[in-house]
Write a protein that holds these residues in place. Structure first.
Motif, PDB file in Angstrom:
ATOM      1  N   GLY A  45       0.690  -0.755   0.126  1.00  0.00           N
ATOM      2  CA  GLY A  45      -0.217   0.034   0.190  1.00  0.00           C
ATOM      3  C   GLY A  45       1.167   1.282   0.116  1.00  0.00           C
ATOM      4  O   GLY A  45       0.833   2.414  -0.900  1.00  0.00           O
ATOM      5  N   LEU A  49      -4.382   7.139  -4.199  1.00  0.00           N
ATOM      6  CA  LEU A  49      -5.158   5.412  -3.055  1.00  0.00           C
ATOM      7  C   LEU A  49      -4.457   6.171  -1.042  1.00  0.00           C
ATOM      8  O   LEU A  49      -4.979   4.954  -0.881  1.00  0.00           O
ATOM      9  CB  LEU A  49      -3.805   4.773  -3.119  1.00  0.00           C
ATOM     10  N   LEU A  92      -5.617  -3.589  -0.778  1.00  0.00           N
ATOM     11  CA  LEU A  92      -4.334  -3.959  -1.173  1.00  0.00           C
ATOM     12  C   LEU A  92      -3.675  -5.003  -0.219  1.00  0.00           C
ATOM     13  O   LEU A  92      -3.451  -6.107  -0.959  1.00  0.00           O
ATOM     14  CB  LEU A  92      -3.768  -2.527  -2.012  1.00  0.00           C
ATOM     15  N   SER A 148       2.193   1.627  -3.132  1.00  0.00           N
ATOM     16  CA  SER A 148       1.547   1.434  -5.063  1.00  0.00           C
ATOM     17  C   SER A 148       0.669   3.221  -4.264  1.00  0.00           C
ATOM     18  O   SER A 148       0.708   3.858  -5.096  1.00  0.00           O
ATOM     19  CB  SER A 148       0.034   0.848  -3.987  1.00  0.00           C
ATOM     20  N   PRO A 157      -8.050   2.175   0.955  1.00  0.00           N
ATOM     21  CA  PRO A 157      -7.061   1.202  -0.462  1.00  0.00           C
ATOM     22  C   PRO A 157      -5.966   0.558  -0.013  1.00  0.00           C
ATOM     23  O   PRO A 157      -5.569  -0.400  -0.193  1.00  0.00           O
ATOM     24  CB  PRO A 157      -7.147   2.373  -1.686  1.00  0.00           C
ATOM     25  N   HIS A 158      -5.163   0.985   1.239  1.00  0.00           N
ATOM     26  CA  HIS A 158      -3.694   0.214   1.273  1.00  0.00           C
ATOM     27  C   HIS A 158      -4.193  -1.355   2.222  1.00  0.00           C
ATOM     28  O   HIS A 158      -3.272  -2.446   1.676  1.00  0.00           O
ATOM     29  CB  HIS A 158      -3.004   1.018   2.531  1.00  0.00           C
TER      30      HIS A 158
END
Length: 460
Positions: free
Chosen positions: A109, A119, A139, A112, A135-136
Motif C-alpha cells: 500500500g 490511493l 490491497l 502503490s 485502499p492500502h
C-alpha cells in the motif's frame, strides 16, 4: 499418512531463500545505509557482516543435510535439549518469519500510494499518528488472499512463482542500474566513508544480519526436495543465497552512490532513492521502474516468508507442540493447508494494525531470528563435529548472543523500548496458551508417531 510433495530442486531452494532475504528493505533503508557508512564503508560493512554470517550458514547447510525436517531449528534442538527449548525456539522463529508477511502487505500500500497518490485517501483511523487508508488495507488483503491460495494449491505453484519473480526482479534491477550509470559521476562516491573508516564499517555491520537473513529458510522446505536432489546441494543453496545477497547489496549500494550524491538522499520522503534518481535522470519513468522492481520483490518476500512460516507452524502441529490440526497435509495438494490458511488469516488481521502497530514487533522479529540461529549453532556443537565445525559453532553462538545483547541491554543505543517488551510479552502469552491447549489435546488426540518424522535418528 500423507506426506508433503517432493518437487523442489536447487534453484527452487535458492529462489525461496533469496526471496526471504531480499524484499523491499534495500529500497527503504538504502539512504540510511549510505549515511551510516558512505559507499566504501557500506560495502565493507556488508562484506564483514556476510563473513560473520558465513559460519552460521555453513552450520545450517550441515544441519539440513543431517536432519532434513520442516521443523528445522525445532528438530535440531530436539536432539539435545528439553522439549520446552524446542518449543521456544520454534515459537520465536515462527514470529521472525510470519511478521514479514503483514509488513510486506502494508508495504504494498505504501509503494502503490507513492505511485498513485489518490490511493492515500479514505482514512479509516490512525494509530500513533500513522493513518490507515482503506485502499492500502484492501490491497494488502487482496495480496494476502492470492498468495494464500497459491500456497494452498501446492509447493510447485509457489516455486514457479518464486522463480519467475526472482528472474523478473533481477532483470529490473539491472535495467535500473544501466539507466542510472549514464547519469552518474565518480565524484558522487565522495566521501567514501561517512565517518571514520572503522566507525563507518561498524555502523553498517550492525544492520547486516537483518538484511542478509533468509539463508536458513532452506531447511523449512527440506522435506519437499525432489527425490533426485543431492543432499550436499542443501549447503550449496544456503551458501549461494548468502553470497548472492552480498553481491546484490554491493551492486545497489554502488549504483545508488554513483548516481545520487549523499546530500540528494536527505529529506527525500519515504523513498529518497526514488526521488534522487528522478532528479538525476530528469524523468519520472525511473521511479516507475524502481517501484515496479520493489513490488516484485515484495511479492517474492511475502510468498517466501509465507512458505517458511507455514512450514514452521505445520511442523509444530505435527509434533503436538501446537494444535495437532496444524500438522494436516492435504491429500491431493500435499501441502500443509491448515497451516497455510492460518498464516494467511493471521496476516489479514495484522494488516489492520497499520505500520505503527508492527514497528515494535518487527524489532522483536529481528532478535527472534538471532535466537533461532543461536539454537542451531548450539545443536550443531552438541553433535560433536570436527574441530572446524566446533569452532564455527562457538563463533556462531558468540555472534548471536552479541546480536541479542545489543537489543536488550538498556545502555546500548537502539535497545528495546517498552513497546518491544510488550510485544515479547504478548507473543509469550499467546505461545504459552497454545502450548497448554496442545498439551490437553495430546491426551485426547492421536499423536503422530515419532517414526513418521523425517530422519529422526540421522546423524552427521
Amino acid at each position: 499418512m500423507t506426506k508433503l510433495a517432493r518437487k523442489l530442486r536447487l534453484f527452487d531452494f535458492f529462489a525461496l531463500a533469496f526471496g526471504v532475504m531480499v524484499g523491499t528493505g534495500w529500497l527503504v533503508v538504502m539512504d540510511d545505509i549510505l549515511q551510516r557508512g558512505g559507499p566504501l564503508g557500506a560495502m565493507l560493512g556488508f562484506t564483514a557482516g556476510a563473513l560473520m554470517l558465513l559460519p552460521v550458514a555453513y552450520i545450517y547447510g550441515k544441519l539440513v543435510q543431517a536432519i532434513p525436517d520442516a521443523a528445522a531449528e525445532i528438530a535440531y534442538t530436539a536432539r539435545f535439549f528439553p522439549p520446552i527449548i524446542s518449543f521456544i525456539t520454534g515459537w520465536v522463529m515462527l514470529l521472525a518469519y510470519w511478521l514479514t508477511c503483514p509488513f510486506e502487505a502494508l508495504a504494498a500500500g505504501r509503494i502503490s500510494g507513492y505511485l498513485f497518490p489518490s490511493l492515500n485517501t479514505f482514512e479509516l483511523y490512525s494509530l500513533k499518528g500513522h493513518p490507515v487508508y482503506l485502499p492500502h488495507v484492501l490491497l494488502g488483503l487482496a495480496i494476502t488472499v492470492i498468495l494464500t491460495w497459491l500456497n494452498y494449491r501446492g509447493i510447485a505453484a509457489s516455486a514457479r512463482f518464486m522463480k519467475w519473480t526472482t528472474f523478473t526482479f533481477l532483470t529490473l534491477i539491472v535495467i535500473f542500474a544501466i539507466a542510472g550509470v549514464e547519469h552518474g559521476s565518480v565524484a558522487n562516491l565522495q566521501p567514501l566513508f561517512s565517518h571514520t573508516p572503522l566507525l563507518s564499517v561498524l555502523l553498517v555491520w550492525q544492520i547486516v544480519p537483518w538484511l542478509l537473513s533468509g539463508f536458513e529458510s532452506v531447511g523449512k522446505c527440506a522435506e519437499e526436495a525432489n527425490p533426485d536432489f543431492r543432499e550436499r546441494d542443501f549447503s550449496v543453496a544456503v551458501i549461494l543465497t548468502l553470497f548472492v545477497g552480498l553481491a546484490f547489496f554491493w551492486f545497489v549500494i554502488l549504483t545508488v552512490a554513483y548516481v545520487a550524491p549523499a546530500r540528494a538522499l536527505n529529506g527525500g520522503g519515504p523513498f529518497p532513492v526514488a526521488v534522487a534518481f528522478e532528479r538525476a535522470l530528469h524523468g519520472h519513468w525511473i521511479v516507475d521502474l524502481l517501484m515496479a522492481s520493489a513490488l516484485v520483490a515484495l511479492l517474492r518476500t511475502f510468498n517466501g516468508n509465507m512458505v517458511a512460516s507455514s512450514r514452521m507452524l505445520f511442523a509444530m502441529g505435527r509434533r503436538n507442540m501446537l494444535d495437532h490440526r496444524m500438522g494436516y497435509v492435504h491429500p491431493r495438494n500435499r501441502t500443509p493447508t491448515v497451516a497455510v490458511v492460518v498464516v494467511g488469516i493471521g496476516t489479514a488481521f495484522a494488516v489492520f494494525l497499520g505500520q505503527a502497530g508492527l514497528v515494535p514487533i518487527l524489532e522483536v522479529g529481528a532478535v527472534a531470528a538471532a535466537v533461532g540461529w543461536m539454537a542451531a549453532c548450539a545443536s550443531y556443537f552438541c553433535m560433536k563435529p570436527a574441530l572446524a565445525g566446533r569452532a564455527a559453532a562457538v563463533f556462531g553462538i558468540l555472534m548471536t548472543v552479541l546480536m541479542v545483547l545489543v537489543k536488550v541491554v538498556p545502555i546500548v543505543p537502539g535497545h528495546f523500548t517498552k513497546y518491544e517488551w510488550m510485544a515479547v510479552g504478548i507473543w509469550a502469552v499467546i505461545g504459552a496458551a497454545m502450548r497448554m491447549s496442545a498439551g490437553h489435546q495430546k491426551r485426547i488426540s492421536p499423536e503422530i508417531k515419532s517414526a513418521e518424522l523425517p530422519n529422526a535418528d540421522s546423524g552427521l
